[in-house]
Motif scaffolding. Structure first.
Motif, PDB file in Angstrom:
ATOM      1  N   ILE A  27       7.436 -79.565  -5.451  1.00  0.00           N
ATOM      2  CA  ILE A  27       7.992 -80.782  -4.864  1.00  0.00           C
ATOM      3  C   ILE A  27       7.009 -81.954  -4.933  1.00  0.00           C
ATOM      4  O   ILE A  27       7.400 -83.093  -5.184  1.00  0.00           O
ATOM      5  N   PHE A  28       5.732 -81.687  -4.738  1.00  0.00           N
ATOM      6  CA  PHE A  28       4.728 -82.755  -4.713  1.00  0.00           C
ATOM      7  C   PHE A  28       3.620 -82.519  -5.740  1.00  0.00           C
ATOM      8  O   PHE A  28       2.449 -82.390  -5.378  1.00  0.00           O
ATOM      9  N   PRO A  29       3.953 -82.468  -7.029  1.00  0.00           N
ATOM     10  CA  PRO A  29       2.918 -82.123  -8.016  1.00  0.00           C
ATOM     11  C   PRO A  29       1.796 -83.158  -8.125  1.00  0.00           C
ATOM     12  O   PRO A  29       0.654 -82.800  -8.393  1.00  0.00           O
ATOM     13  N   ALA A  30       2.080 -84.422  -7.893  1.00  0.00           N
ATOM     14  CA  ALA A  30       1.059 -85.457  -8.081  1.00  0.00           C
ATOM     15  C   ALA A  30       0.061 -85.483  -6.920  1.00  0.00           C
ATOM     16  O   ALA A  30      -1.129 -85.691  -7.124  1.00  0.00           O
ATOM     17  N   GLU A  31       0.536 -85.288  -5.685  1.00  0.00           N
ATOM     18  CA  GLU A  31      -0.321 -85.434  -4.510  1.00  0.00           C
ATOM     19  C   GLU A  31      -0.942 -84.124  -4.044  1.00  0.00           C
ATOM     20  O   GLU A  31      -1.669 -84.091  -3.056  1.00  0.00           O
ATOM     21  N   VAL A  32      -0.675 -83.064  -4.763  1.00  0.00           N
ATOM     22  CA  VAL A  32      -0.856 -81.743  -4.177  1.00  0.00           C
ATOM     23  C   VAL A  32      -2.272 -81.173  -4.260  1.00  0.00           C
ATOM     24  O   VAL A  32      -2.590 -80.267  -3.514  1.00  0.00           O
ATOM     25  N   MET A  33      -3.125 -81.666  -5.118  1.00  0.00           N
ATOM     26  CA  MET A  33      -4.387 -80.967  -5.364  1.00  0.00           C
ATOM     27  C   MET A  33      -5.255 -80.840  -4.108  1.00  0.00           C
ATOM     28  O   MET A  33      -5.695 -79.750  -3.769  1.00  0.00           O
ATOM     29  N   LYS A  34      -5.482 -81.949  -3.412  1.00  0.00           N
ATOM     30  CA  LYS A  34      -6.308 -81.868  -2.206  1.00  0.00           C
ATOM     31  C   LYS A  34      -5.583 -81.074  -1.122  1.00  0.00           C
ATOM     32  O   LYS A  34      -6.187 -80.247  -0.434  1.00  0.00           O
ATOM     33  N   THR A  35      -4.270 -81.306  -0.996  1.00  0.00           N
ATOM     34  CA  THR A  35      -3.484 -80.560  -0.011  1.00  0.00           C
ATOM     35  C   THR A  35      -3.542 -79.066  -0.316  1.00  0.00           C
ATOM     36  O   THR A  35      -3.652 -78.242   0.598  1.00  0.00           O
ATOM     37  N   ALA A  36      -3.452 -78.719  -1.604  1.00  0.00           N
ATOM     38  CA  ALA A  36      -3.508 -77.304  -1.995  1.00  0.00           C
ATOM     39  C   ALA A  36      -4.834 -76.683  -1.583  1.00  0.00           C
ATOM     40  O   ALA A  36      -4.880 -75.515  -1.185  1.00  0.00           O
ATOM     41  N   CYS A  37      -5.915 -77.459  -1.670  1.00  0.00           N
ATOM     42  CA  CYS A  37      -7.220 -76.946  -1.235  1.00  0.00           C
ATOM     43  C   CYS A  37      -7.189 -76.605   0.251  1.00  0.00           C
ATOM     44  O   CYS A  37      -7.678 -75.556   0.664  1.00  0.00           O
ATOM     45  N   TYR A  38      -6.612 -77.519   1.043  1.00  0.00           N
ATOM     46  CA  TYR A  38      -6.528 -77.264   2.480  1.00  0.00           C
ATOM     47  C   TYR A  38      -5.619 -76.067   2.777  1.00  0.00           C
ATOM     48  O   TYR A  38      -5.926 -75.249   3.648  1.00  0.00           O
ATOM     49  N   ILE A  39      -4.515 -75.965   2.041  1.00  0.00           N
ATOM     50  CA  ILE A  39      -3.611 -74.823   2.230  1.00  0.00           C
ATOM     51  C   ILE A  39      -4.317 -73.527   1.846  1.00  0.00           C
ATOM     52  O   ILE A  39      -4.213 -72.510   2.539  1.00  0.00           O
ATOM     53  N   MET A  40      -5.049 -73.564   0.719  1.00  0.00           N
ATOM     54  CA  MET A  40      -5.786 -72.378   0.285  1.00  0.00           C
ATOM     55  C   MET A  40      -6.821 -71.984   1.338  1.00  0.00           C
ATOM     56  O   MET A  40      -6.977 -70.795   1.666  1.00  0.00           O
ATOM     57  N   ALA A  41      -7.513 -72.981   1.896  1.00  0.00           N
ATOM     58  CA  ALA A  41      -8.492 -72.710   2.953  1.00  0.00           C
ATOM     59  C   ALA A  41      -7.806 -72.069   4.151  1.00  0.00           C
ATOM     60  O   ALA A  41      -8.302 -71.087   4.724  1.00  0.00           O
ATOM     61  N   ALA A  42      -6.652 -72.634   4.532  1.00  0.00           N
ATOM     62  CA  ALA A  42      -5.906 -72.089   5.668  1.00  0.00           C
ATOM     63  C   ALA A  42      -5.471 -70.646   5.396  1.00  0.00           C
ATOM     64  O   ALA A  42      -5.591 -69.779   6.272  1.00  0.00           O
ATOM     65  N   LEU A  43      -4.969 -70.383   4.177  1.00  0.00           N
ATOM     66  CA  LEU A  43      -4.540 -69.018   3.827  1.00  0.00           C
ATOM     67  C   LEU A  43      -5.710 -68.040   3.900  1.00  0.00           C
ATOM     68  O   LEU A  43      -5.578 -66.933   4.414  1.00  0.00           O
TER      69      LEU A  43
END
Length: 195
Positions: A27-43
């Motif tokens: 859904i958010f491919p352009a904005e996702v990289m930093k968010t993905a890092c935070y999600i990965m950290a949370a996981l």
């Protein structure tokens, strides 16, 4: 059997997290990289906390030769490290996710062999899902696509990996439950001995 149920629900929770991350990536491919890092950290932190809680809840006999403490601390520290070094890690996200998808495929391949040994008739389906999963992971690691398309493909791969993980976990759990029901109970054994 209680331990197996706990493992089953832990695996399903991780698979759902994969699916959720995959949806976000699509859904958010352009904005996702930093968010993905935070999600990965949370996981990582969530997986770590679950492992630590499992370690602390078991008596000493239940934890011998299990590595819940090591896995738990490693995941929590890994999650904290991701948060601290987020800018350095953004470029590694495709590699890490590709690696996770590949590992998920390899684990499913082992599950297919386990299912074959258990006499589960859908083992070949799991084997095919595992091969597809591994191919997805390798493609992500090679990265032959433009950045935004690559992020979307990561999302698709994670959703596929999560859904197939749930399928395999439920299939194995169902087979083990059937086997447990067919085991003779203590009363059955006593009747056999009395004969």
């Amino acid at each position: 059997m209680k331990l197996l149920k706990q493992i089953k629900w832990n695996l399903i929770a991780i698979a759902v997290a994969f699916i959720a991350l995959g949806v976000v990536l699509i859904i958010f491919p352009a904005e996702v990289m930093k968010t993905a890092c935070y999600i990965m950290a949370a996981l990582l932190i969530i997986i770590g906390v679950i492992s630590l809680v499992n370690y602390l809840r078991k008596d000493i006999v239940g934890i011998i030769y299990r590595y819940d403490l090591v896995v738990g601390l490693s995941c929590v520290l890994g999650g904290i490290l991701v948060i601290i070094k987020i800018n350095d890690l953004i470029m590694l996200i495709p590699v890490v996710l590709g690696f996770l998808v590949t590992i998920s495929g390899i684990l499913k391949m082992q599950n297919s062999v386990d299912m074959l040994r258990l006499g589960n008739g859908v083992w070949h389906v799991t084997f095919g899902l595992a091969i597809t999963n591994i191919v997805f992971g390798i493609v992500l690691l090679i990265n032959p696509f433009a950045a935004e398309l690559h992020v979307m493909l990561m999302g698709v791969a994670l959703i596929y990996s999560g859904l197939t993980d749930i399928f395999v976990t439920v299939a194995i759990s169902k087979k083990l439950s059937e086997m447990e029901k067919n085991l003779p109970t203590v009363k059955d054994e006593e009747k056999i001995q009395d004969m």
